[in-house]
Design a protein around this motif. Structure first.
Motif, PDB file in Angstrom:
ATOM      1  N   VAL A 122      47.350  24.658  31.722  1.00  0.00           N
ATOM      2  CA  VAL A 122      46.749  25.903  32.201  1.00  0.00           C
ATOM      3  C   VAL A 122      46.928  27.018  31.175  1.00  0.00           C
ATOM      4  N   LEU A 123      48.021  26.993  30.409  1.00  0.00           N
ATOM      5  CA  LEU A 123      48.191  27.991  29.350  1.00  0.00           C
ATOM      6  C   LEU A 123      47.107  27.834  28.287  1.00  0.00           C
ATOM      7  N   HIS A 124      46.827  26.592  27.914  1.00  0.00           N
ATOM      8  CA  HIS A 124      45.746  26.353  26.953  1.00  0.00           C
ATOM      9  C   HIS A 124      44.422  26.866  27.510  1.00  0.00           C
ATOM     10  N   ARG A 125      44.215  26.655  28.811  1.00  0.00           N
ATOM     11  CA  ARG A 125      42.945  27.056  29.413  1.00  0.00           C
ATOM     12  C   ARG A 125      42.789  28.571  29.446  1.00  0.00           C
ATOM     13  N   VAL A 126      43.832  29.296  29.879  1.00  0.00           N
ATOM     14  CA  VAL A 126      43.692  30.753  29.967  1.00  0.00           C
ATOM     15  C   VAL A 126      43.565  31.366  28.572  1.00  0.00           C
ATOM     16  N   MET A 127      44.211  30.770  27.577  1.00  0.00           N
ATOM     17  CA  MET A 127      44.050  31.273  26.216  1.00  0.00           C
ATOM     18  C   MET A 127      42.613  31.057  25.735  1.00  0.00           C
ATOM     19  N   LYS A 163      47.912  33.895  37.131  1.00  0.00           N
ATOM     20  CA  LYS A 163      47.783  34.185  38.562  1.00  0.00           C
ATOM     21  C   LYS A 163      46.316  34.244  38.981  1.00  0.00           C
ATOM     22  N   ALA A 164      45.493  34.843  38.146  1.00  0.00           N
ATOM     23  CA  ALA A 164      44.064  34.901  38.452  1.00  0.00           C
ATOM     24  C   ALA A 164      43.467  33.495  38.476  1.00  0.00           C
ATOM     25  N   ARG A 165      43.887  32.660  37.534  1.00  0.00           N
ATOM     26  CA  ARG A 165      43.405  31.285  37.492  1.00  0.00           C
ATOM     27  C   ARG A 165      43.882  30.515  38.716  1.00  0.00           C
ATOM     28  N   GLU A 166      45.105  30.782  39.195  1.00  0.00           N
ATOM     29  CA  GLU A 166      45.608  30.126  40.402  1.00  0.00           C
ATOM     30  C   GLU A 166      44.706  30.418  41.595  1.00  0.00           C
ATOM     31  N   ALA A 167      44.344  31.695  41.763  1.00  0.00           N
ATOM     32  CA  ALA A 167      43.486  32.071  42.888  1.00  0.00           C
ATOM     33  C   ALA A 167      42.115  31.404  42.772  1.00  0.00           C
ATOM     34  N   GLU A 168      41.564  31.390  41.564  1.00  0.00           N
ATOM     35  CA  GLU A 168      40.254  30.769  41.360  1.00  0.00           C
ATOM     36  C   GLU A 168      40.312  29.267  41.626  1.00  0.00           C
ATOM     37  N   ASP A 169      41.368  28.615  41.140  1.00  0.00           N
ATOM     38  CA  ASP A 169      41.477  27.168  41.321  1.00  0.00           C
ATOM     39  C   ASP A 169      41.718  26.801  42.782  1.00  0.00           C
ATOM     40  N   ALA A 170      42.511  27.608  43.495  1.00  0.00           N
ATOM     41  CA  ALA A 170      42.750  27.336  44.912  1.00  0.00           C
ATOM     42  C   ALA A 170      41.441  27.372  45.689  1.00  0.00           C
ATOM     43  N   ALA A 171      40.630  28.394  45.415  1.00  0.00           N
ATOM     44  CA  ALA A 171      39.340  28.503  46.099  1.00  0.00           C
ATOM     45  C   ALA A 171      38.417  27.352  45.712  1.00  0.00           C
ATOM     46  N   LYS A 218      39.652  14.595  37.959  1.00  0.00           N
ATOM     47  CA  LYS A 218      39.037  14.323  36.657  1.00  0.00           C
ATOM     48  C   LYS A 218      38.396  15.574  36.063  1.00  0.00           C
ATOM     49  N   SER A 219      37.787  16.393  36.909  1.00  0.00           N
ATOM     50  CA  SER A 219      37.074  17.568  36.408  1.00  0.00           C
ATOM     51  C   SER A 219      37.987  18.770  36.188  1.00  0.00           C
ATOM     52  N   HIS A 220      39.226  18.685  36.669  1.00  0.00           N
ATOM     53  CA  HIS A 220      40.184  19.784  36.514  1.00  0.00           C
ATOM     54  C   HIS A 220      41.510  19.223  35.989  1.00  0.00           C
ATOM     55  N   PRO A 221      41.549  18.803  34.733  1.00  0.00           N
ATOM     56  CA  PRO A 221      42.761  18.158  34.208  1.00  0.00           C
ATOM     57  C   PRO A 221      43.979  19.077  34.151  1.00  0.00           C
ATOM     58  N   HIS A 222      43.768  20.386  34.286  1.00  0.00           N
ATOM     59  CA  HIS A 222      44.904  21.311  34.286  1.00  0.00           C
ATOM     60  C   HIS A 222      45.536  21.423  35.675  1.00  0.00           C
ATOM     61  N   LEU A 223      44.973  20.709  36.662  1.00  0.00           N
ATOM     62  CA  LEU A 223      45.509  20.730  38.019  1.00  0.00           C
ATOM     63  C   LEU A 223      46.232  19.435  38.335  1.00  0.00           C
ATOM     64  N   GLU A 224      47.287  19.545  39.126  1.00  0.00           N
ATOM     65  CA  GLU A 224      47.959  18.381  39.688  1.00  0.00           C
ATOM     66  C   GLU A 224      47.771  18.431  41.200  1.00  0.00           C
ATOM     67  N   LEU A 225      47.181  17.381  41.759  1.00  0.00           N
ATOM     68  CA  LEU A 225      46.893  17.331  43.184  1.00  0.00           C
ATOM     69  C   LEU A 225      47.800  16.316  43.866  1.00  0.00           C
ATOM     70  N   ARG A 226      48.310  16.705  45.023  1.00  0.00           N
ATOM     71  CA  ARG A 226      49.114  15.801  45.838  1.00  0.00           C
ATOM     72  C   ARG A 226      48.433  15.664  47.193  1.00  0.00           C
ATOM     73  N   VAL A 227      48.139  14.425  47.587  1.00  0.00           N
ATOM     74  CA  VAL A 227      47.434  14.155  48.839  1.00  0.00           C
ATOM     75  C   VAL A 227      48.366  13.424  49.793  1.00  0.00           C
ATOM     76  N   ASN A 228      48.442  13.911  51.020  1.00  0.00           N
ATOM     77  CA  ASN A 228      49.246  13.271  52.052  1.00  0.00           C
ATOM     78  C   ASN A 228      48.327  12.932  53.217  1.00  0.00           C
ATOM     79  N   GLY A 229      48.209  11.643  53.532  1.00  0.00           N
ATOM     80  CA  GLY A 229      47.351  11.224  54.627  1.00  0.00           C
ATOM     81  C   GLY A 229      46.968   9.764  54.470  1.00  0.00           C
TER      82      GLY A 229
END
Length: 256
Positions: A122-127, A163-171, A218-229
């Motif tokens: 994410v640091l690479h991305r925001v830069m 922080k701005a990227r966090e809000a955008e990625d969450a949405a 795959k489309s958001h390699p800067h994200l780590e997703l955890r799925v429970n279900g």
């Protein structure tokens, strides 16, 4: 004697195995309290109950048995009412709500998705996205690291951009996954996660939903997703007929 509540079922389908036991040591026998067309799957509540593996599994097993003949509205681990009479009273008072939920949740499961950033990615991305950050970083480099004030300013800008990227990625995570769900419930904010969202999914569509999660990965390699279900649809039942025991509420619902 306090009453431990596992879930709510259609009273017409209230038959459970006679030897079914629930939480506690020794395990408490499970019974069904009825009010009109509804039934509450309950047992006596043990004192000092904590979310130990044995009791978490017992809670889940009771829900599995209760749901084997139809839909069950699951209560979270640690849901305790003062007594049987209170449970029956609340069933009557909220009958319309529970009947609607039984219809709406029939054939549905819950998937909880949590997201966080891979810090380096994410640091690479925001830069890459912020020319001002790149310019200040380069200016500091050419100045031998920059002054204290320059370093402080750069650090504050990086934190703000992340922080701005966090809000955008969450949405964006919610937006890209909600089309595969029939309902969405945002979970409580928690340290370390930029998104904590539960999705109500048709059981027959679960495979397609999980494929969508993989596509987001795959489309958001800067994200780590955890799925429970798949989980019982805990996040889509409230309000329940009992209060959560303070130290145990929600221990099994969405994982940590």
């Amino acid at each position: 004697m306090s009453t431990y509540v596992y879930g709510i079922i259609d009273g017409a389908g209230s038959s459970l195995p006679e030897d079914l036991n629930g939480v506690g040591d020794p395990p408490r026998p499970v019974r069904v309290l009825t009010a009109g067309d509804l039934g509450a799957v309950v047992s006596d509540a043990p004192e000092g109950l904590r979310p130990k593996r044995k009791d978490l599994l017992a809670h889940q097993n009771v829900l599995a048995e209760a749901g084997s003949g139809g839909c069950v509205l699951p209560m979270r681990f640690g849901s305790v009412a003062p007594d049987d009479e209170t449970v029956v009273t609340v069933l009557g008072e909220r009958a319309e709500h529970y009947q609607e939920r039984l219809r709406a949740l029939n054939g549905k499961v819950e998937y909880n998705v949590k997201a966080t950033h891979d810090e380096e990615a994410v640091l690479h991305r925001v830069m890459a996205e912020n020319p001002e950050l790149r310019a200040l970083t380069e200016a500091n480099r050419q100045a031998g690291g920059g002054s204290y004030e320059d370093k402080l300013r750069l650090g504050e800008m990086v934190v703000s951009a992340v922080k701005a990227r966090e809000a955008e990625d969450a949405a964006e995570v919610q937006r890209e996954l909600e089309s595969g769900a029939t309902a969405v419930s945002a979970g409580p904010e928690s340290t370390g996660w930029l998104a904590n969202v539960s999705f109500l999914v048709d059981r027959d569509s679960a495979e397609a939903f999980l494929a969508s999660v993989e596509q987001v990965r795959k489309s958001h390699p800067h994200l780590e997703l955890r799925v429970n279900g798949p989980l019982p649809p805990y996040s889509f039942v409230e309000p329940g007929p009992a209060e959560h025991a303070g130290s145990t509420a929600g221990a099994e619902s969405s994982g940590e």
